[in-house]
Design an enzyme around this catalytic site. Structure first.
Site, PDB file in Angstrom:
ATOM      1  N   CYS A  72      11.194   2.440   3.589  1.00  0.00           N
ATOM      2  CA  CYS A  72      11.416   3.685   2.508  1.00  0.00           C
ATOM      3  C   CYS A  72      11.802   4.983   3.184  1.00  0.00           C
ATOM      4  CB  CYS A  72       9.938   3.651   1.929  1.00  0.00           C
ATOM      5  SG  CYS A  72       9.263   2.219   1.100  1.00  0.00           S
ATOM      6  N   ASN A 122       9.369   1.232  -7.073  1.00  0.00           N
ATOM      7  CA  ASN A 122       9.626   1.615  -5.903  1.00  0.00           C
ATOM      8  C   ASN A 122      10.857   0.697  -5.467  1.00  0.00           C
ATOM      9  OD1 ASN A 122       9.811   1.845  -3.129  1.00  0.00           O
ATOM     10  ND2 ASN A 122       7.747   1.568  -2.678  1.00  0.00           N
ATOM     11  N   HIS A 175       9.423  10.457  -1.800  1.00  0.00           N
ATOM     12  CA  HIS A 175       9.742   8.951  -2.019  1.00  0.00           C
ATOM     13  C   HIS A 175       8.898   8.403  -3.171  1.00  0.00           C
ATOM     14  CE1 HIS A 175       9.950   4.625  -1.512  1.00  0.00           C
ATOM     15  NE2 HIS A 175       8.627   4.661  -0.994  1.00  0.00           N
TER      16      HIS A 175
HETATM   17  N1  COA Z   1      -3.151  -6.427 -11.196  1.00  0.00           N
HETATM   18  C1  COA Z   1      -4.495  -6.458 -11.608  1.00  0.00           C
HETATM   19  N2  COA Z   1      -5.198  -6.267 -10.380  1.00  0.00           N
HETATM   20  C2  COA Z   1      -4.793  -6.253  -9.421  1.00  0.00           C
HETATM   21  C3  COA Z   1      -3.324  -6.100  -8.945  1.00  0.00           C
HETATM   22  C4  COA Z   1      -2.570  -6.243  -9.972  1.00  0.00           C
HETATM   23  N3  COA Z   1      -1.120  -6.215  -9.908  1.00  0.00           N
HETATM   24  N4  COA Z   1      -3.248  -5.782  -7.766  1.00  0.00           N
HETATM   25  C5  COA Z   1      -4.462  -5.726  -7.197  1.00  0.00           C
HETATM   26  N5  COA Z   1      -5.391  -5.962  -7.994  1.00  0.00           N
HETATM   27  C6  COA Z   1      -7.020  -6.123  -8.133  1.00  0.00           C
HETATM   28  C7  COA Z   1      -7.525  -6.240  -6.526  1.00  0.00           C
HETATM   29  O1  COA Z   1      -7.407  -7.624  -6.126  1.00  0.00           O
HETATM   30  C8  COA Z   1      -8.725  -5.514  -6.691  1.00  0.00           C
HETATM   31  O2  COA Z   1      -9.613  -6.226  -7.164  1.00  0.00           O
HETATM   32  P1  COA Z   1     -11.246  -6.373  -6.677  1.00  0.00           P
HETATM   33  O3  COA Z   1     -11.815  -5.136  -6.908  1.00  0.00           O
HETATM   34  O4  COA Z   1     -11.726  -7.451  -7.640  1.00  0.00           O
HETATM   35  O5  COA Z   1     -10.971  -6.883  -5.324  1.00  0.00           O
HETATM   36  C9  COA Z   1      -8.442  -4.333  -7.496  1.00  0.00           C
HETATM   37  O6  COA Z   1      -7.285  -4.518  -8.192  1.00  0.00           O
HETATM   38  C10 COA Z   1      -8.453  -2.999  -6.968  1.00  0.00           C
HETATM   39  O7  COA Z   1      -7.338  -3.083  -5.958  1.00  0.00           O
HETATM   40  P2  COA Z   1      -7.210  -1.987  -4.783  1.00  0.00           P
HETATM   41  O8  COA Z   1      -6.178  -2.470  -3.916  1.00  0.00           O
HETATM   42  O9  COA Z   1      -8.471  -1.534  -4.358  1.00  0.00           O
HETATM   43  O10 COA Z   1      -6.239  -1.122  -6.066  1.00  0.00           O
HETATM   44  P3  COA Z   1      -5.628   0.468  -5.617  1.00  0.00           P
HETATM   45  O11 COA Z   1      -6.301   1.393  -6.414  1.00  0.00           O
HETATM   46  O12 COA Z   1      -5.530   0.780  -4.154  1.00  0.00           O
HETATM   47  O13 COA Z   1      -4.002   0.316  -5.899  1.00  0.00           O
HETATM   48  C11 COA Z   1      -2.110  -0.227  -4.993  1.00  0.00           C
HETATM   49  C12 COA Z   1      -3.598  -0.710  -5.292  1.00  0.00           C
HETATM   50  C13 COA Z   1      -1.144  -1.273  -4.384  1.00  0.00           C
HETATM   51  C14 COA Z   1      -1.283   0.131  -6.334  1.00  0.00           C
HETATM   52  C15 COA Z   1      -2.148   0.978  -4.135  1.00  0.00           C
HETATM   53  O14 COA Z   1      -3.201   0.656  -3.055  1.00  0.00           O
HETATM   54  C16 COA Z   1      -0.867   1.587  -3.494  1.00  0.00           C
HETATM   55  O15 COA Z   1      -0.178   1.886  -4.232  1.00  0.00           O
HETATM   56  N6  COA Z   1      -0.728   1.299  -2.332  1.00  0.00           N
HETATM   57  C17 COA Z   1       0.261   1.846  -1.433  1.00  0.00           C
HETATM   58  C18 COA Z   1       1.518   1.301  -1.727  1.00  0.00           C
HETATM   59  C19 COA Z   1       2.544   1.864  -1.195  1.00  0.00           C
HETATM   60  O16 COA Z   1       2.824   2.926  -0.974  1.00  0.00           O
HETATM   61  N7  COA Z   1       3.530   0.909  -0.929  1.00  0.00           N
HETATM   62  C20 COA Z   1       5.001   1.229  -0.077  1.00  0.00           C
HETATM   63  C21 COA Z   1       4.725   2.089   0.768  1.00  0.00           C
HETATM   64  S1  COA Z   1       6.360   2.754   1.268  1.00  0.00           S
END
Ligand code: COA
Length: 351
Positions: free
Chosen positions: A128, A308, A278
């Protein structure tokens, strides 16, 4: 003195729009099934990431990374008023290359009809962060006179390597396919606010295992030790991410890089027209804007409609907002990126 100017900008996304409502029902051939395949929902995806839809290439294997890159490159060349044979260097960023080696830049070169030896080809692997890393290279090449017309392109076909099951939902829902490109070249100018004004790159390899995809481990033998057809057991061929950790690091590093860009250039938000971060998660960009005190009306996003697209996000977003009549030639842009590695950086340029 010689400065590096953005001569042209172009982008391309495939036609197929995949709304959040389809995502729970897609199988790994991207077919919409009657039965739910993945435990996720439109509400969860939009609330946690801001994404409403993304684009996918056709699911028949006919379109790869270099094909998306080709159209974005042709559009950037047309915008610059240049022929392909005037390009003497290609820098291509992708984490979804056509094949493992050679790099995708040579396939793009061939498709542009400029193979034969007159154009150097670099592939870069900063995920990214590829746009800022690539622009720093292109800027150095142009200012030293190594190359005269550098095509910098980011292109991704993510839809071919996502885990369309509940196991992979945290990553799968975030990514889309697309490409963006710029062509840069030299301009004689003593104006420090002309062309590429600032590029700064950083990396921290201690975060490498927070976001990665192995596919196969060439450091080990045999390289492919698993049954590649076993979808349930095999995590090797899909991206793995510690989402919360990546999120927190992205915010921290993007804020730092933004502040560094302002400090180094002596510019303020009164001078800068657009912030193009980004596009990984709308919540990341909102937090960065809040902490770095960026006026919200200056932030350009496309995450809502493209998801993304990794190496493509910055030129794709700038081009989209130019087409919408917002960003225009002569505007001053500050862009900050963060990606797997970890890698991150910032750039300021007069578009
Ligand atoms: N649909 C439904 N539930 C989902 C899910 C989806 N697609 N993905 C994860 N969950 C669930 C998890 O299992 C978790 O369940 P639990 O509470 O029972 O364990 C719950 O949702 C919360 O997950 P969490 O990881 O805490 O959510 P979050 O608010 O951190 O959001 C992301 C998850 C991935 C959207 C977020 O962490 C993110 O955007 N991270 C950075 C991504 C990024 O920048 N990537 C590229 C870098 S360049």
């Amino acid at each position: 003195m010689i400065r590096t100017k953005i001569l042209g900008l172009g982008s391309y996304v495939p036609d197929r729009v995949v709304p959040n409502s389809e995502i729970p029902y897609l199988n790994d051939r991207h077919e919409v099934c009657a039965e739910q395949q993945t435990d996720t929902s439109h509400e969860w995806i939009e609330q946690r990431s801001g994404i409403r839809e993304r684009r996918y290439v056709p699911n028949d294997g006919s379109v790869g990374c270099s094909d998306l890159a080709l159209i974005a490159s042709q559009r950037a060349l047309e915008d610059a008023g240049l022929r392909a044979d005037e390009v003497d260097c290609i820098i291509l960023g992708s984490l979804s290359p056509d094949i493992h080696f050679p790099g995708t830049a040579v396939f793009l070169q061939e498709k542009l009809g400029i193979s034969g030896g007159g154009c150097a080809c670099f592939d870069i692997r900063q995920q990214c962060s590829s746009f800022v890393y690539g622009l720093q290279m292109a800027d150095a090449f142009v200012r030293t006179g190594a190359y005269q017309r550098v095509l910098l392109v980011g292109s991704e076909v993510h839809s071919h390597s996502l885990d369309f099951t509940t196991r992979g939902r945290d990553v799968m829902v975030l990514f889309g396919d697309g490409a963006g490109a710029v062509v840069v070249g030299p301009v004689e100018s003593d104006d420090p606010r002309e062309g590429v004004i600032h590029t700064q790159c950083h990396a921290d390899g201690s975060g490498a295992w927070d976001l990665y995809m192995k596919v196969f481990e060439i450091s080990h033998a045999p390289f492919v030790w698993y049954d590649a057809r076993d979808r349930e057991e095999n995590q090797t061929m899909y991206p793995q991410m510690k989402g919360k950790k990546v999120f927190m690091n992205a915010v921290k590093r993007m804020v730092e890089a933004t502040q560094q860009a302002l400090h180094t250039t002596g510019l303020s938000w009164d001078d800068i027209d657009w912030f193009v971060p980004h596009q990984a998660n709308l919540r990341i960009n909102q937090k960065v804007a809040e902490l770095a005190r960026i006026p919200s009306e200056k932030v350009l996003n496309t995450i809502e409609i493209y998801g993304n697209t990794t190496a493509a996000t910055v030129p794709l977003t700038l081009d989209y907002h130019r087409q919408q009549g917002r960003a225009k030639r002569g505007d001053l842009v500050l862009s900050t990126v963060f990606g797997s590695g970890y890698t991150w950086g910032s750039t300021v340029f007069r578009f």
